[in-house]
Every structure is written in C-alpha cells, then in structure tokens.
Design an enzyme around this catalytic site. Structure first.
Site, PDB file in Angstrom:
ATOM      1  N   ASP A   1       0.460  -1.135  -0.068  1.00 54.57           N
ATOM      2  CA  ASP A   1       0.177  -0.301  -0.198  1.00 54.57           C
ATOM      3  C   ASP A   1       0.510   1.263   0.179  1.00 54.57           C
ATOM      4  O   ASP A   1       1.513   1.340   1.046  1.00 54.57           O
ATOM      5  CB  ASP A   1      -0.669  -0.260   1.187  1.00 54.57           C
ATOM      6  CG  ASP A   1      -1.774   1.452   1.486  1.00 54.57           C
ATOM      7  OD1 ASP A   1      -1.889   2.103   0.457  1.00 54.57           O
ATOM      8  OD2 ASP A   1      -2.015   1.431   2.851  1.00 54.57           O
TER       9      ASP A   1
ATOM     10  N   ASP B   1     -14.117   5.777   1.885  1.00 54.58           N
ATOM     11  CA  ASP B   1     -11.670   5.073   1.586  1.00 54.58           C
ATOM     12  C   ASP B   1     -11.884   7.044   2.078  1.00 54.58           C
ATOM     13  O   ASP B   1     -12.228   7.893   1.268  1.00 54.58           O
ATOM     14  CB  ASP B   1     -11.332   4.857   1.089  1.00 54.58           C
ATOM     15  CG  ASP B   1     -10.325   5.153   1.174  1.00 54.58           C
ATOM     16  OD1 ASP B   1      -9.477   6.172   1.841  1.00 54.58           O
ATOM     17  OD2 ASP B   1      -9.177   4.801   0.520  1.00 54.58           O
TER      18      ASP B   1
ATOM     19  N   GLU C   1      -7.021   0.637  -4.194  1.00 53.87           N
ATOM     20  CA  GLU C   1      -7.299   0.399  -2.641  1.00 53.87           C
ATOM     21  C   GLU C   1      -8.902   0.431  -2.144  1.00 53.87           C
ATOM     22  O   GLU C   1      -8.687  -0.770  -1.502  1.00 53.87           O
ATOM     23  CB  GLU C   1      -6.401   1.839  -2.720  1.00 53.87           C
ATOM     24  CG  GLU C   1      -4.744   2.261  -1.940  1.00 53.87           C
ATOM     25  CD  GLU C   1      -4.864   3.875  -2.222  1.00 53.87           C
ATOM     26  OE1 GLU C   1      -6.254   4.396  -1.464  1.00 53.87           O
ATOM     27  OE2 GLU C   1      -3.777   4.852  -3.357  1.00 53.87           O
TER      28      GLU C   1
ATOM     29  N   LYS D   1       3.016  10.816  -3.114  1.00 53.34           N
ATOM     30  CA  LYS D   1       1.992  10.161  -5.022  1.00 53.34           C
ATOM     31  C   LYS D   1       1.056  11.368  -4.620  1.00 53.34           C
ATOM     32  O   LYS D   1       0.495  11.061  -5.531  1.00 53.34           O
ATOM     33  CB  LYS D   1       1.047   9.410  -3.317  1.00 53.34           C
ATOM     34  CG  LYS D   1       0.103   8.807  -3.730  1.00 53.34           C
ATOM     35  CD  LYS D   1      -0.506   7.450  -2.633  1.00 53.34           C
ATOM     36  CE  LYS D   1      -1.886   7.065  -3.452  1.00 53.34           C
ATOM     37  NZ  LYS D   1      -2.321   6.358  -2.284  1.00 53.34           N
TER      38      LYS D   1
END
Lengths: 523, 410
Positions: A8, A193, A171, A70
């Site tokens: 992850d 999420d 994810e 990211k």
C-alpha cells in the site's frame, strides 16, 4: 519461487504485507512499526534517508525532505494539483522535460517515480529482511481515481525499485479482498475510504471468493487535510479576535498552526478535548504573543460537519450507480486514517443503519488485500478471484466534439465492446478515429490516447456507411481499438500503450544510478 | 566410447501446437519417447533415454517432424510464427477462429483444456445457455452462474501459465461470459436479447444487440467448431477412449515390467497416467516401475561414464556420473567419485561440496570421504569446516597422512 508482496503505497504512510501459510500478515519494519512514512530525504552531508529516518529529521531539514510525492506522480506540471502542492510543500517542485513535475532536493533533480521507488525499495527491503529471501514481485495499490498515466508511473516506480509489478489494483478493491478473504456466502459491501487528501466510496459484491466492483465514486479534493484547514482557520480567526493579528501573513506561523491542527485532530479521536499551545507564534510592538486554546471535540465536529455530510451525498450517488439500496449493504468497511474520527464513524453508521465492520485495521487492510491478490494470481488454487474493472471510461470523439463512450468506467475486464458509427458528409472516403479516455462529455475534456484513420470507404450518402468500431481491453489492461468498414471489410487498428512520464531508457538509467548508490551505501 | 553427435542433436524438440497425441498410433516405446518431448529436452538427450536405440529415435523424430507431430527448434520457423499468432485468430470481438487442440505440453491440465473447448462450443449459443441457466432464470441465478464460471474462465486463473494456443480462447470465453451476464442482468437489454433470440435462434449472440452486422465467423471456422462441438457432445466417449488407451499402455507397461524391460515399463506407465490421471492404481505402480527404471538408467549411465573415464574423456565422464548420482542417491561411493571429478575436472566447488557431503552423510565412517570434503572446504576457503573434516578423518584413521598434512597446512 520468490514470494509476492502487497504494498500500500500511501500518500503519508506505506505498508507491506504477505500471505504466510495461507494467512495474511503485515510485515513490521526494523523499528517494529507496521507502517513506514512515505518520506525521502537527503541530509546536509548527502546521505539518503527513507521512512522513519527521513521523518525524524524533517523539521530541521524540511527543504530536502519529500513527503506526499504521490500527489504529484503522473501529473503534468501545469495541473491544479501540482500548483496546489507547490504552494504547500517546502521542497522545490520544478518542471521536467516531459512537462512532468519533478522534485529538486539536495542539488539533484528527481522524478516522482524515482521518489516513490525509494519508498517501494524500502518496503521491499523490510519484506526481505523479514522473510530472509529476495523479493521480486509485488502488487501495488493506487487510489481508484488514478488515471492511466498515474498507474503507469507507479508501475515504473516499482520497476526502478527492482520489483516486477504483477498488478496495480485500486485501494478500495484491495480492502474488499482483505475483507472477503476466506469468507463464504454472498454479501454486498461498501468501502468508505477517507484518507489524507481524498475520499473514495466503492460498492462491491462478493460471493464465495469472487469479488465484483459494482461502482465507485469519490472526491479527489476532499480529505483529512480539509479537516486540518478548518481547524487552522478556526485558530486564525480566534487569534485575530483576541490579539488583532492576522497569522495568515506569516508562513512560518501557518506551518506551525497546520502541524498543531493535525495533531489536535488526531488526538480528538481519542479524547474529548485538547489544548493547543503555540508560544511565540507572533509578535508586535507590545512584544511576543502566544497562542493557547482549548479545542473540544464538539468544536471540531461543528467545523467539519458539512464536509462529512458531503461525503454521504457521494455515498448515495455511488449506491445509485450500483443500483443498490442503502438497506441492501451487508457490511460497511472504513479505510483511511481520517475514518478513525468518531464523527465520521457515527455519520456512516447512521447513514447505512449499521455499525461499520470492526475486524479490519484501516491502516493495514489495503496492503493485506494487495498481498491476497498477489497470491491469488500466482497460486494454483482458486479461492479468490477479483473481477477487476477499468478505472476510466473509453470511447471515441464524434461529430461536433462529443465523446461517445464505448466502455464505461468500472466495466469488468477483460472486455470487448463495439458500436456502429457512420460518416457525416456525402462521399466521405475516410474517418478519423480518435481514442479518448475520461469522464467528460466533451471530447477535449478527456485524454487523447491515440488516433488513426480508416480510409477507402466507398462513396455513399452521409449516414449510409457502417463503421464498426470495437474496443478491447485484455486481462493486463492493454487497450486496442479497431475500426472496420462493414461494406468492404477493410480494417485499421491500434494498440494503446499507457505511457508514464519516463521512457524505458530513463528508467534503466535511474535503476543503474540507484544501484550504484546502493553499493556506495554498503561501503 | 565414440559418441555420434551432430548439430541437429543439440536442438530442442517440442510437440506441434496442433498435434493431438491421442490421435496417433504408437507403440509403447514410441509413446514413451513422445511423452518425453516437452520442449526442453534436446534431440540428443532423447537419443540417450534408452527406450529406443539412438538410430530408432532419429528415425521417429524425423518421421514425426515430417508429419507435423513435432517441431524441431530452429527449423519450424513458419509453424512457430503461426502458433504465436494463434491467440489472435480467436478474434477478440467474440468471433471464434480455429480452436486449439489438446496439448499435454501446456501448463493446463487436459481436463481444463477440454472444459475450455466444451465451453467454447457454447459461445455460439443463446446467452442463457452460455451461462448455463434456464431462459427464465432470475437475477440471482444469473449472477451465481456468472461468478461460478468466472472462477474457471477468468484469465487471472491462468496468470503467467503457459497456456499456448489456449490463451486467446480463455480470454474470448471470459469476454463472452461477461457479455452474457451484462446483457441478461439488465432487464432492458435482456428483453431485447430475448426478442432477438426468439426471432433468429441460430444467429450469433453479438448480433442480438445493436445494428445488424455480418456474421462474425468464417464458414470454415464454424465448420471446425461444429466438428469440435460434435466431438465434445460425445465428451463421455472421449473420456472412455482415453481410459481405454490408458489401460492398454498400462498393460503393456506391466508386461515390460515382468520381462524386466524397466525403461519401457516406466515410459508406458507414465503414458497411462497422462491419459488417465485419476487412476490411482497407475500412480501406485509407477513408483515401483520408476525405481527399477532408475536403476536401469543409472546402470547404462555408469557404463557410459566408466567408458568415457577410461578414454580419459573426463568432462563427459563427469557429466554422466553426475546424471547417474541423480538416479542412485543412495550410492556413497558414486557420490564421492563424482565429487572428486567435479573438484578436479570442472573446479565446480559448489557441486563438489554437495556431492562430498552427500557421500559423508551416507557413510559417515569412511575417512576418505571426509578427507575429500575437507580438501574441497579448504579450496573454498572455509578453513574451519576443513579442519573439522580433517580431524574427523584422523579419528577414523589416525595414520591418514594426507589428512595430517592438510591439517598442518591449515
């Protein structure tokens, strides 16, 4: 055969997991932590640091410590996200030769995949130390909204880190795999999420180990950082009222407020109230001023209530896309650090009419799901199967600048779809097929993946020729497009290659450079 | 020992992609030879298998290559490129081109291959038949069928396996499955599908939606499909056929076993298992047969190795001894001898050490083996281990001069 790890690769923290004797396990790093900060730094004397080591020195070396790479990966330098990061990040973000965003620290220019590769290499090392054997293969997760370029860049990062990336998966999908592992029966689940920078909701259906994505929705500009900002402006307002000083004019003070707000927010998930103390936050003619303020949980909840409500609107939209009623959801799973907030948990529970699932750790569940998918791919047994989907819609540009979608996003792959198109002028002898990807209705709002011309169409009135355009996505996500004149059988086609911001040569050069550095480190 | 070895013997031999070994008429020994052709083994190695004399092996392979049963690496350029294109012939938009043939060389069990071919036969049928549900199945049944079939036909199930010409077929199967599921699970498209299918029951499924298109498959491909489906509708017959073949191989194998033709016996039983993998009796017999065959094989190898050794062809001798060790893992003397050769001829310390350790483990009380191992350790710079072994050698034979000298040097 070497083992497949699941990584992850998070905005703030990364996590690595593996299947051990059929059971998923998160691998702790040498410090005993199950997550590793996604940070990379170069010290004054040129040392390269990753993870906790980088984080520990971040305050004293903020200009040469990279976090949140990211947010930049696979994005154009002139995109709003990069502009936003340039304002917030203490390190320098510069334009690369391919219009990509690059990071300049320690007098060296790094591409984003390179930075991510440092993190991935560290995760690989953590796994190798734990397993006592080399690790070469990985499944890496990305947010559901990541486009082709961002996915390809993440893949490139894996390559630079010496990993063969078997798959890039979403994810929320990974979280669902972790939940569905070794579970039988039919269930519909919602993955909520709420991470640092983004919000995602996915509705999935699972039955005896087969997992199907029904719908995803999300907001890429909504996340835990918005909560922080609300706290900061609350503090700024209160300070202005009390002391008559505007703290937003002072970058240093703002950074201190930001850090304090984030910490207060996290603490408020456990405690009813926190005290924020920032001595010497400002000064004027009368001397130094200190900020000291009590923030009860209620205040925070009042400040962010509309944000949390906003996520629920997205949830409803997603349920509608999935053609599923809120009462049909059997299980709600919370992912992402911000979902630890009691208000979020309560709001989600009220909305779905059931308590969120308690059995998963929101920080670890995604890596575990990635490890499960890795194992499902390479193993012989058929316990788990992910019916993965394409993240963005695909289609062609049509007359008048419109975008005709042939494959809608969230369509299971591999898939093949075709549609008949025709000419728009009398005696038109050729058509241009422009292949687009995205969600916009107007052609130019979407990414152009490639184009080609089909010629040799027999003279006819407009609207008479039949051009059969077919889109094909194979199991590895490779897209190919063909156009065929049904009258003559003439056919033209292209295969669309996902391109990151790095060429193969550049990747090879970076790998060699990092390897040299590895050797240098060992000396 | 003169070894006839020409350039062609260095080439690898593999089964042709469209070769169905079940259709061949072979003697058990020929069958054995065919069963050893796996794409990795060279012609030269096949000649040394021992089931057939090398000349007969040459003749077989030459014939098979002519008949298109096998392809010899480096000579089958045309056929290979054809094979590489094979998945593409299974057109992605659902048109079924030439169906692949069963191939034992793939990373797919023959059962799965047959299942895939059987499923491919359904792709032309109405959607509910593709999913294996009744015409009036409800949404839940449709989903259940789709999930269940996905588990078998999703390409991820065969991730990175060598699926040869089946690669494209697997993808086509899944795509059609997905299409069936999508169209039938949406009430609107389902109604349209049913109307169209009622109007033209024989039409290809892709024509069910959208505007009319010309048929997707060529007449030729359809004809082949029909043939294939015809064969598979007699699936039971195929299975019985295979079982019968397996039985005859097994019986031939047992006869060979009684007559002490071990290699032939092993080959035949192996073939019997390939044709009937579920038969436990065959598998149980195989262990015995294989042990005998290994003994026989190692006997041949040792003879060749000793021959080469006498001719001072040490490199060949080492290779042959090394192979023999594989078949005689219990032979300490052989392991020791081969260790010495690995050490002195090839200077392959790693292999030499393995072999010497094997010898010592098998016969811990032979000083000579200990001493050899010590010398190898010494050469590899592992002095502590070398000292330990020298000391062990001296405990066994206190007068061992070489061991004493070795120890002194350390």
């Amino acid at each position: 055969m070497s083992r497949v790890i699941g990584i992850d690769l998070g905005t703030t923290n990364s996590c690595v997991a593996i299947l051990e004797n059929g059971q998923p396990a998160v691998i702790p790093n040498s410090g005993g932590y199950k997550t590793t900060p996604s940070m990379f730094a170069i010290t004054q004397d040129g040392k390269r640091l990753v993870g906790h080591l980088a984080k520990r020195q971040a305050v004293t070396n903020s200009k040469a410590t990279v976090h949140g790479a990211k947010r930049l990966i696979g994005r154009r330098f002139d995109s709003p996200e990069v502009e936003h990061s340039r304002e917030l990040c203490p390190y320098d973000i510069v334009e690369g030769p391919n219009e990509d965003a690059r990071i300049e620290i320690g007098g060296k220019n790094f591409t984003c995949p390179e930075i991510s590769a440092f993190i991935l290499r560290e995760m690989r090392r953590v796994a190798e130390e734990y397993l006592g054997e080399p690790v070469q293969e990985a499944v890496i997760t990305v947010p559901a909204y990541f486009n082709d370029a961002q996915r390809q860049c993440t893949k490139d990062a894996g390559k630079i880190a010496g990993l063969e990336v078997l798959r890039i998966i979403n994810e929320p999908t990974a979280a669902a795999m972790a939940y569905g592992f070794n579970r039988t029966g039919e269930e519909k689940i919602a993955i909520y999420d709420l991470g640092g920078g983004t919000f995602d909701i996915s509705i999935l259906e699972m039955s005896d180990g087969v997992i199907e994505v029904l719908a995803t929705a999300g907001n890429t500009f909504l996340g835990g950082e918005d909560f922080d900002r609300r706290i900061v402006s609350h503090l700024v307002d209160a300070f202005r009222e009390a002391e008559g000083i505007d703290l937003t004019q002072d970058a240093m003070a703002l950074q201190r407020l930001k850090d304090a707000a984030e910490k207060a927010k996290c603490d408020l998930s456990q405690r009813e109230t926190v005290e924020i103390n920032l001595p010497f936050i400002a000064s004027d003619d009368e001397g130094p001023r200190h900020l000291s303020m009590e923030v009860p949980r209620e205040t925070l909840e009042r400040l962010v209530d509309d944000i949390v409500r906003g996520t629920l609107k997205t949830v409803d939209q997603c349920l509608q896309d999935a053609n599923v009623g809120v009462g049909d959801i059997d299980q709600v799973i919370l992912v992402g650090g911000q979902s630890r907030m009691p208000l979020v948990q309560q709001a989600v529970a009220d909305h779905f009419g059931k308590r969120p699932h308690k059995g998963v750790n929101p920080d670890e569940v995604v890596a575990i799901g990635a490890a499960i998918q890795g194992e499902a791919l390479v193993s012989e047994d058929d316990n788990m199967l992910l019916l993965d989907v394409t993240p963005l819609s695909l289609g062609i540009a049509t007359f008048g600048g419109h975008f005709a979608k042939l494959i809608e996003r969230n369509t299971t792959v591999p898939v093949c779809k075709s549609h008949i198109f025709t000419t728009t002028r009398d005696n038109q002898s050729a058509v241009k097929i422009r292949v687009l990807q995205g969600e916009g209705d107007i052609a130019q709002d979407n990414d152009l993946l490639g184009e080609f011309v089909l010629g040799g169409i027999r003279p006819a009135r407009k609207g008479e020729p039949e051009i059969d355009v077919s889109f094909d996505i194979d199991a590895n996500g490779i897209v190919s497009v063909a156009a065929r004149d049904t009258a003559t059988g003439k056919e033209q086609s292209i295969t669309v290659n996902a391109t990151g911001t790095l060429s193969d040569d550049e990747i090879q050069n970076i790998i060699e450079e990092q390897e040299l550095y590895e050797v240098a480190l060992k000396e | 020992m003169p070894v006839e070895f020409s350039e062609r013997h260095a080439r690898k031999v593999r089964l042709a992609d469209d070769c169905d070994p079940t259709t061949l008429r072979l003697s058990p020994t020929e069958g054995y030879l065919l069963s050893r052709i796996d794409g990795q083994t060279t012609w030269g190695e096949l000649r040394q298998m021992g089931a057939l004399p090398p000349d007969a092996v040459d003749a077989c392979i030459e014939d098979w290559a002519k008949e298109g049963v096998v392809v010899i690496d480096g000579t089958g350029g045309m056929e290979r490129s054809k094979a590489a294109e094979a998945p593409k012939r299974v057109r992605s938009n659902g048109a079924i081109g030439d169906l692949p043939s069963l191939d034992e060389g793939l990373d797919l069990s023959l059962e799965i291959q047959e299942e895939l071919l059987a499923f491919a036969g359904l792709l032309d049928k109405p959607y509910h038949e593709v999913l294996g549900v009744s015409k009036d199945a409800d949404a839940r049944e449709i989903k259940k069928a789709y999930f269940g079939l996905s588990k078998r036909f999703h390409p991820d199930r065969y991730f990175r396996r060598n699926t040869g010409a089946f690669e494209g077929l697997i993808e086509t199967c899944f795509k059609r499955l997905l299409e069936a599921y999508e169209l039938l699970s949406d009430p609107n498209t389902r109604a349209e599908v049913q109307r169209t299918e009622a109007a033209a029951p024989a039409s290809a499924p892709s024509e069910a939606v959208g505007k009319p298109k010309k048929p997707l498959t060529s007449i030729e491909a359809r004809k082949r499909l029909r043939q294939r489906v015809g064969q598979l509708s007699g699936h039971k017959r195929v299975v019985q056929d295979r079982k019968r073949k397996a039985k005859s191989f097994f019986e031939a194998g047992m006869t060979a076993f009684r007559e002490e033709r071990w290699l032939e016996a092993s080959g035949s039983v192996r073939l019997a298992i390939a044709f009937d993998p579920d038969n436990q009796a065959y598998r149980e017999s195989f262990a015995d047969v294989q042990r005998k065959a290994h003994e026989e094989r190692s006997k041949v190898l040792l003879k060749q190795a000793n021959g080469a050794y006498e001719m001072r062809d040490l490199k060949d001798a080492y290779k042959l001894f090394n192979d023999a060790v594989h078949f005689r893992p219990f032979d300490a003397e052989l392991a020791h001898r081969t260790a010495n050769l690995a050490f002195s001829v090839e200077n392959d310390l790693k292999r030499a050490k393995e072999l010497a350790q094997q010898a010592v483990e098998l016969e811990p009380d032979v000083g000579e083996y200990r001493r050899t191992l010590a010398q190898i350790f010494e050469e590899a710079g592992m002095d502590a281990n070398a000292r330990r072994e020298y000391e062990a050698a001296l405990r066994i034979d206190p007068k061992d001069k070489e061991a004493k000298a070795g120890l002194r040097k350390l």
